[in-house]
Design a protein around this motif. Structure first.
Motif, PDB file in Angstrom:
ATOM      1  N   VAL A 231      19.890   4.361   2.464  1.00  0.00           N
ATOM      2  CA  VAL A 231      18.590   4.943   2.791  1.00  0.00           C
ATOM      3  C   VAL A 231      17.727   3.915   3.521  1.00  0.00           C
ATOM      4  CG1 VAL A 231      18.663   6.465   0.796  1.00  0.00           C
ATOM      5  CG2 VAL A 231      17.537   4.242   0.605  1.00  0.00           C
ATOM      6  N   ARG A 232      16.737   4.430   4.223  1.00  0.00           N
ATOM      7  CA  ARG A 232      15.772   3.563   4.916  1.00  0.00           C
ATOM      8  C   ARG A 232      14.509   3.467   4.068  1.00  0.00           C
ATOM      9  NH1 ARG A 232      11.718   4.895   8.596  1.00  0.00           N
ATOM     10  NH2 ARG A 232      12.567   7.032   8.717  1.00  0.00           N
ATOM     11  N   VAL A 233      14.042   2.245   3.878  1.00  0.00           N
ATOM     12  CA  VAL A 233      12.817   2.007   3.114  1.00  0.00           C
ATOM     13  C   VAL A 233      11.722   1.570   4.073  1.00  0.00           C
ATOM     14  CG1 VAL A 233      11.761   0.787   1.189  1.00  0.00           C
ATOM     15  CG2 VAL A 233      14.206   1.259   1.161  1.00  0.00           C
ATOM     16  N   GLU A 234      10.567   2.189   3.968  1.00  0.00           N
ATOM     17  CA  GLU A 234       9.404   1.817   4.773  1.00  0.00           C
ATOM     18  C   GLU A 234       8.310   1.297   3.846  1.00  0.00           C
ATOM     19  OE1 GLU A 234       6.313   4.421   7.152  1.00  0.00           O
ATOM     20  OE2 GLU A 234       8.180   4.233   8.306  1.00  0.00           O
ATOM     21  N   LEU A 235       7.804   0.088   4.137  1.00  0.00           N
ATOM     22  CA  LEU A 235       6.809  -0.576   3.287  1.00  0.00           C
ATOM     23  C   LEU A 235       5.597  -0.948   4.132  1.00  0.00           C
ATOM     24  CD1 LEU A 235       9.377  -3.076   1.789  1.00  0.00           C
ATOM     25  CD2 LEU A 235       8.535  -1.071   0.590  1.00  0.00           C
TER      26      LEU A 235
ATOM     27  N   ASP B  96       0.810  -1.217   0.000  1.00  0.00           N
ATOM     28  CA  ASP B  96       0.000   0.000   0.000  1.00  0.00           C
ATOM     29  C   ASP B  96       0.844   1.268   0.000  1.00  0.00           C
ATOM     30  OD1 ASP B  96      -2.309  -1.577   0.148  1.00  0.00           O
ATOM     31  OD2 ASP B  96      -2.169  -1.693   2.320  1.00  0.00           O
ATOM     32  N   ARG B  97       2.070   1.176   0.520  1.00  0.00           N
ATOM     33  CA  ARG B  97       2.892   2.386   0.639  1.00  0.00           C
ATOM     34  C   ARG B  97       4.361   2.020   0.583  1.00  0.00           C
ATOM     35  NH1 ARG B  97       5.369   5.198   4.878  1.00  0.00           N
ATOM     36  NH2 ARG B  97       5.544   7.454   4.530  1.00  0.00           N
ATOM     37  N   VAL B  98       5.152   2.809  -0.155  1.00  0.00           N
ATOM     38  CA  VAL B  98       6.612   2.673  -0.216  1.00  0.00           C
ATOM     39  C   VAL B  98       7.201   4.060  -0.014  1.00  0.00           C
ATOM     40  CG1 VAL B  98       8.600   1.930  -1.559  1.00  0.00           C
ATOM     41  CG2 VAL B  98       6.408   0.773  -1.853  1.00  0.00           C
ATOM     42  N   ALA B  99       8.103   4.207   0.950  1.00  0.00           N
ATOM     43  CA  ALA B  99       8.721   5.503   1.209  1.00  0.00           C
ATOM     44  C   ALA B  99      10.208   5.313   1.489  1.00  0.00           C
ATOM     45  CB  ALA B  99       8.042   6.195   2.390  1.00  0.00           C
ATOM     46  N   PHE B 100      11.028   6.227   0.942  1.00  0.00           N
ATOM     47  CA  PHE B 100      12.480   6.218   1.158  1.00  0.00           C
ATOM     48  C   PHE B 100      12.858   7.418   2.030  1.00  0.00           C
ATOM     49  CE2 PHE B 100      11.799   3.866  -2.733  1.00  0.00           C
ATOM     50  CZ  PHE B 100      12.694   2.815  -2.649  1.00  0.00           C
ATOM     51  N   TYR B 101      13.758   7.200   2.989  1.00  0.00           N
ATOM     52  CA  TYR B 101      14.206   8.253   3.900  1.00  0.00           C
ATOM     53  C   TYR B 101      15.725   8.329   3.874  1.00  0.00           C
ATOM     54  CZ  TYR B 101       9.430   7.973   5.683  1.00  0.00           C
ATOM     55  OH  TYR B 101       8.060   7.963   5.794  1.00  0.00           O
TER      56      TYR B 101
ATOM     57  N   VAL C 251      21.253   4.645 -10.048  1.00  0.00           N
ATOM     58  CA  VAL C 251      19.825   4.318  -9.850  1.00  0.00           C
ATOM     59  C   VAL C 251      18.936   5.496 -10.239  1.00  0.00           C
ATOM     60  CG1 VAL C 251      18.069   3.832  -8.101  1.00  0.00           C
ATOM     61  CG2 VAL C 251      20.215   2.560  -8.099  1.00  0.00           C
ATOM     62  N   GLU C 252      17.872   5.187 -10.987  1.00  0.00           N
ATOM     63  CA  GLU C 252      16.888   6.188 -11.402  1.00  0.00           C
ATOM     64  C   GLU C 252      15.507   5.946 -10.797  1.00  0.00           C
ATOM     65  OE1 GLU C 252      17.115   8.917 -13.244  1.00  0.00           O
ATOM     66  OE2 GLU C 252      19.285   8.723 -13.517  1.00  0.00           O
ATOM     67  N   ARG C 253      15.179   4.685 -10.527  1.00  0.00           N
ATOM     68  CA  ARG C 253      13.848   4.399  -9.996  1.00  0.00           C
ATOM     69  C   ARG C 253      13.883   3.098  -9.188  1.00  0.00           C
ATOM     70  NH1 ARG C 253      10.947   0.482 -12.843  1.00  0.00           N
ATOM     71  NH2 ARG C 253      11.955  -0.219 -14.773  1.00  0.00           N
ATOM     72  N   ALA C 254      12.798   2.891  -8.418  1.00  0.00           N
ATOM     73  CA  ALA C 254      12.659   1.674  -7.601  1.00  0.00           C
ATOM     74  C   ALA C 254      11.334   1.002  -7.908  1.00  0.00           C
ATOM     75  CB  ALA C 254      12.753   2.015  -6.121  1.00  0.00           C
TER      76      ALA C 254
ATOM     77  N   THR D 291      14.519  12.395   6.411  1.00  0.00           N
ATOM     78  CA  THR D 291      13.597  13.119   5.530  1.00  0.00           C
ATOM     79  C   THR D 291      13.179  12.224   4.374  1.00  0.00           C
ATOM     80  OG1 THR D 291      14.685  15.213   6.078  1.00  0.00           O
ATOM     81  CG2 THR D 291      13.284  15.177   4.105  1.00  0.00           C
ATOM     82  N   GLU D 292      11.883  12.185   4.086  1.00  0.00           N
ATOM     83  CA  GLU D 292      11.419  11.366   2.966  1.00  0.00           C
ATOM     84  C   GLU D 292      11.951  11.954   1.660  1.00  0.00           C
ATOM     85  OE1 GLU D 292       7.277   9.526   1.071  1.00  0.00           O
ATOM     86  OE2 GLU D 292       7.236  10.677   2.946  1.00  0.00           O
ATOM     87  N   THR D 293      12.430  11.094   0.787  1.00  0.00           N
ATOM     88  CA  THR D 293      13.080  11.538  -0.427  1.00  0.00           C
ATOM     89  C   THR D 293      12.781  10.596  -1.579  1.00  0.00           C
ATOM     90  OG1 THR D 293      15.216  12.135  -1.419  1.00  0.00           O
ATOM     91  CG2 THR D 293      15.195  10.263   0.080  1.00  0.00           C
ATOM     92  N   ASP D 294      13.027  11.083  -2.812  1.00  0.00           N
ATOM     93  CA  ASP D 294      12.941  10.226  -3.985  1.00  0.00           C
ATOM     94  C   ASP D 294      14.215   9.398  -4.074  1.00  0.00           C
ATOM     95  OD1 ASP D 294      13.541   9.963  -7.192  1.00  0.00           O
ATOM     96  OD2 ASP D 294      11.408   9.778  -6.695  1.00  0.00           O
ATOM     97  N   VAL D 295      14.066   8.136  -4.511  1.00  0.00           N
ATOM     98  CA  VAL D 295      15.226   7.262  -4.522  1.00  0.00           C
ATOM     99  C   VAL D 295      16.314   7.789  -5.454  1.00  0.00           C
ATOM    100  CG1 VAL D 295      14.331   5.773  -6.367  1.00  0.00           C
ATOM    101  CG2 VAL D 295      15.949   4.848  -4.696  1.00  0.00           C
TER     102      VAL D 295
END
Length: 310
Positions: A234-238, A212-217, A291-294, A222-226
């Motif tokens: 980075v920390r990934v929250e799923l 439901d949710r993917v976020a990179f910190y 890396v450009e995307r996840a 701070t939440e950021t684009d990969v």
């Protein structure tokens, strides 16, 4: 590289139904209904006294004495039997009168199992709300076209081993329900939703679990684009949700360069996710400079193929 995994799951609740031992019901012909220990022993004492008096005053010795000993032996056995029943809680049991029954609950909600414990359904095939909505459309009484559907729905609620087969029967039963409504009506909307969910449950088991949710910190939290956090840890929250049956789940995080070539991968085990439950996972991932995307992929332990992409 460190690996932190935090799991949060909403608990499921279930109730267990206990049945009274059948052999206790079978002796009511001896004790009568609503028996208690005092009345039982009183009856035994009266019967004993009557038989002893009968034998002593009508029969000569030694026959009267032998029969009296036999009566006393039976009395002693009856006392032991009464003590056993008392320990089993047979005497002074609370009784439930007819007025304690819920007012027409089985008739008002025929899809609720009566006399059998209900096994929790995953959200994907829990149609209680839809059946209540249908009942409201018909002033609380569903027409005969619903009978087969409701009957198989009760089977679905009280079985866990062959639910996919029962769900197939349920989908066939739904045809008679759909024929009752005009396209675009409220009843037709409910029919289409139930049909879609049944098809998904029967034919797409792997798709029951979603991310439901993917976020990179970044390092500052701070939440950021990969793509903006390249060459960093980075920390990934799923967040993972399961709408189907319990499943052993892992989430794979793949990192791609500008040409769509995978350059890094991280597997995050979620463990067993219960029906209707949500789990939140956290893990650290090193992001290479190119890396450009996840992309995330949910995998089940018995289904290695990808089942959901975000």
């Amino acid at each position: 590289m460190s690996d932190r995994t935090t799991l949060v799951e909403r608990p499921d609740a279930s109730t267990d139904a206990e049945a009274e031992p059948s052999f206790l019901k079978a002796i009511e012909f001896v004790t009568g209904e609503d028996a208690n220990l005092g009345s039982f022993l009183l009856v035994v004492a009266i019967v004993t006294a009557v038989f002893i008096a009968l034998f002593q005053f009508t029969l000569p010795a030694p026959a009267s004495n032998l029969l009296t000993v036999g009566v006393l032996f039976v009395t002693a056995l009856s006392a032991v039997f009464a003590a056993l029943l008392d320990r089993l809680g047979y005497f002074d049991r609370p009784t439930v009168s007819a007025t304690d029954e819920p007012d027409a609950e089985p008739a008002a909600t025929p899809w609720v199992p009566v006399g059998k414990a209900s096994a929790p359904l995953p959200p994907l095939i829990n149609f209680d709300a839809e059946l209540r909505a249908y009942a409201e459309l018909y002033d609380g009484e569903l027409p005969a076209a619903f009978d087969a559907f409701v009957s198989d729905y009760v089977r679905l609620k009280t079985n866990t081993r062959n639910r996919r087969t029962i769900a197939s029967d349920l989908r066939a039963d739904l045809n008679a329900v759909g024929a009752l409504f005009e396209r675009g009506s409220e009843g037709d909307r409910l029919y289409e939703d139930i049909s879609r969910r049944l098809f998904r449950y029967i034919g797409d088991r792997d798709g029951h679990v979603t991310v439901d949710r993917v976020a990179f910190y970044d390092a500052t939290g701070t939440e950021t684009d990969v793509a903006a956090a390249t060459n960093e840890l980075v920390r990934v929250e799923l967040t993972v949700t399961n709408e189907g049956e319990a499943a052993d789940v892992s989430v794979v995080v793949d990192l791609y360069d500008a040409d769509g070539v995978p350059v890094a991968r991280r597997v995050c085990p979620a463990g067993v996710v219960s029906p209707g439950a949500t789990k939140t996972l956290e893990t650290d991932v090193y992001v290479p400079p190119e890396v450009e995307r996840a992309q995330t992929t949910v995998q089940l332990s018995n289904a290695p193929a990808p089942v959901e992409r975000t």
